[in-house]
Design a protein around this motif. Structure first.
Motif, short mmCIF file in Angstrom:
data_model
loop_
_atom_site.label_atom_id
_atom_site.label_comp_id
_atom_site.label_asym_id
_atom_site.label_seq_id
_atom_site.Cartn_x
_atom_site.Cartn_y
_atom_site.Cartn_z
N GLN A 163 25.95 -1.96 49.23
CA GLN A 163 26.47 -0.74 48.61
C GLN A 163 27.99 -0.85 48.56
O GLN A 163 28.60 -1.48 49.43
CB GLN A 163 26.07 0.49 49.40
CG GLN A 163 24.57 0.72 49.45
CD GLN A 163 24.21 1.99 50.18
OE1 GLN A 163 23.82 2.99 49.57
NE2 GLN A 163 24.31 1.99 51.48
N GLN A 165 31.80 1.22 47.71
CA GLN A 165 32.64 2.38 47.41
C GLN A 165 33.95 1.89 46.81
O GLN A 165 34.44 0.81 47.16
CB GLN A 165 32.95 3.17 48.67
CG GLN A 165 31.75 3.82 49.34
CD GLN A 165 32.10 4.34 50.72
OE1 GLN A 165 32.09 3.58 51.69
NE2 GLN A 165 32.44 5.62 50.82
N PHE A 189 37.12 5.91 53.71
CA PHE A 189 35.84 5.77 53.03
C PHE A 189 34.74 6.62 53.67
O PHE A 189 33.76 6.95 53.01
CB PHE A 189 35.41 4.29 53.00
CG PHE A 189 36.09 3.49 51.91
CD1 PHE A 189 35.89 3.80 50.58
CD2 PHE A 189 36.92 2.43 52.23
CE1 PHE A 189 36.50 3.07 49.57
CE2 PHE A 189 37.54 1.69 51.24
CZ PHE A 189 37.33 2.00 49.90
N TYR A 200 34.38 9.34 48.49
CA TYR A 200 34.22 8.14 47.67
C TYR A 200 32.75 7.73 47.74
O TYR A 200 32.31 7.10 48.71
CB TYR A 200 35.13 7.02 48.18
CG TYR A 200 36.58 7.44 48.24
CD1 TYR A 200 37.34 7.51 47.07
CD2 TYR A 200 37.18 7.81 49.45
CE1 TYR A 200 38.66 7.92 47.11
CE2 TYR A 200 38.50 8.22 49.49
CZ TYR A 200 39.24 8.28 48.31
OH TYR A 200 40.55 8.69 48.34
N MET A 202 28.92 6.27 47.52
CA MET A 202 28.29 4.96 47.58
C MET A 202 27.65 4.63 46.24
O MET A 202 26.99 5.47 45.63
CB MET A 202 27.19 4.96 48.65
CG MET A 202 27.70 5.01 50.08
SD MET A 202 28.28 3.38 50.60
CE MET A 202 28.48 3.69 52.37
N HIS A 203 27.87 3.41 45.79
CA HIS A 203 27.23 2.93 44.58
C HIS A 203 26.43 1.67 44.91
O HIS A 203 26.71 0.98 45.89
CB HIS A 203 28.27 2.59 43.51
CG HIS A 203 29.14 3.75 43.11
ND1 HIS A 203 28.80 4.61 42.10
CD2 HIS A 203 30.32 4.19 43.62
CE1 HIS A 203 29.75 5.54 41.97
NE2 HIS A 203 30.68 5.30 42.88
#
Length: 277
Positions: A163, A165, A189, A200, A202-203
Motif C-alpha cells: 500500500q 501513501q 503519514f 494521506y 492508503m492507496h
C-alpha cells in the motif's frame, strides 16, 4: 522462539525477496534501460531529480552516476557504497536496504517496517501540475524470475502486497544531509483528520478489490514556493493481500511451521510535470 518475517526492499537490483515467512523485492529494474524514477516535463524532456530512502534505522540515496543505492555513514558523514549481504544462501548476495521485520500473525510486531521515499525535483519556480502514477512492470524482474527458485504456483510481485501513501510537502526541508526523517514523516503519514481518517489515504494497486497493476494518484497542483516541495511516498505492507496469497498457495502460517514466499519487484514510477496534455 518464533521466527519473524524479515523484509528486504531493493530499489535497483534485479530481485527482491522476503525470507523467513515472506520476502519482497521493491522497485527492481533493468538498470541498463530503466531509471528508478522516470521524471519528465510534458514535452518529454528530462528533469533533474534526487531520490532518498528512509527506513527506521538508515538513510539511503540513489546514485544516478553508478545506478546504485548508497547508505549514509555517520562516521564519514557521507553516502558510501554498501557491503553485499547474502540472502537465502551464499549465491544470492545483494547491496540493498533492509526494513524491519514483518510478522503475518502478530500485527504488533509490524511497527516501523515501512519505507519512505523522498523525491526532490529541480522545479523552475513556475506553478506546476504533477501527474503521478505508479505501475506494475513485471518485465523489469524477468531475469530474476528466471533465476530465483521460487516455490509458488506463479511469480508474485510486490505491487500485489503493498500500500502507498503520497504527501507533497515543504515541511521537512530543514533536515541536514543524512539526517533521518523517518520518525517525523512516519508520524505525518499516520496523522488523522477530524473524522479519524488518514490525512494521506492508503492507496493500492487494487480497484474494488480487483488487481489492476496501476496506482494513479491523479494531479497535484503546486502554485507557490514551488521549488521547496518534495514528494514523499510511504510504502507499507498490505497485510490482507499477503495472507490471501498464503491461503491461496496453501502455505501454513502456524507458529511452528512458517513457510516462505518470494515476491519479485515490479514497481515503476512515472511523474509527469506540465499541463494536462
Amino acid at each position: 522462539m518464533k521466527q519473524l518475517l524479515k523484509s528486504t526492499i531493493m530499489f535497483i537490483t534485479s530481485l527482491v525477496l522476503f525470507t523467513a515467512v515472506v520476502y519482497a523485492w521493491f522497485a527492481s529494474f533493468d538498470t541498463s534501460h530503466i531509471q528508478p524514477v522516470n521524471v519528465s516535463v510534458s514535452d518529454g524532456s528530462p528533469l533533474d531529480y534526487e531520490i532518498t530512502y528512509y527506513t527506521k534505522d538508515n538513510v539511503y540515496k540513489y546514485d544516478v552516476n553508478t545506478n546504485d543505492i548508497l547508505i549514509y555513514d555517520e562516521n564519514t558523514m557521507t553516502f558510501i557504497p554498501q557491503d553485499s549481504l547474502s540472502i537465502d544462501g551464499p549465491s544470492y548476495a545483494f547491496q540493498q536496504m533492509f526494513t524491519g521485520e514483518f510478522d503475518p500473525i502478530i500485527e504488533e510486531y509490524n511497527t516501523d517496517n515501512n519505507v519512505i521515499v523522498e523525491v526532490t525535483m529541480a522545479f523552475t519556480g513556475d506553478p506546476v501540475t504533477l501527474k503521478n502514477k505508479i505501475f506494475s512492470a513485471p518485465e523489469t524482474s524477468a531475469e530474476a524470475v528466471s533465476l530465483y527458485p521460487y516455490e509458488t504456483s506463479r511469480p508474485y510481485y510486490l505491487s500485489e502486497v503493498t500500500q502507498v501513501q503520497l504527501m507533497v510537502s515543504k515541511d521537512y526541508n530543514l533536515y541536514v544531509t543524512g539526517e533521518n526523517k523517518f520518525d517525523a514523516l512516519d508520524q505525518a503519514f499516520d496523522s488523522l483528520d477530524v473524522n479519524q481518517n488518514l490525512v494521506y489515504p492508503m492507496h493500492s494497486f487494487y480497484t474494488n478489490d480487483v488487481y489492476t497493476g496501476i496506482l494513479d494518484f491523479g494531479n497535484t497542483e503546486i502554485t507557490t514556493n514551488v521549488t521547496s516541495y518534495k514528494l514523499y511516498y510511504n510504502f507499507s505492507y498490505y497485510d490482507t493481500k499477503i495472507n490471501d496469497i498464503f491461503l491461496s498457495e496453501n502455505m501454513s502460517l502456524a507458529i511452528d511451521n512458517l513457510s516462505s514466499m518470494v515476491f519479485f519487484s515490479d514497481i515503476k514510477f512515472s511523474i509527469m510535470i506540465g499541463g494536462n496534455s
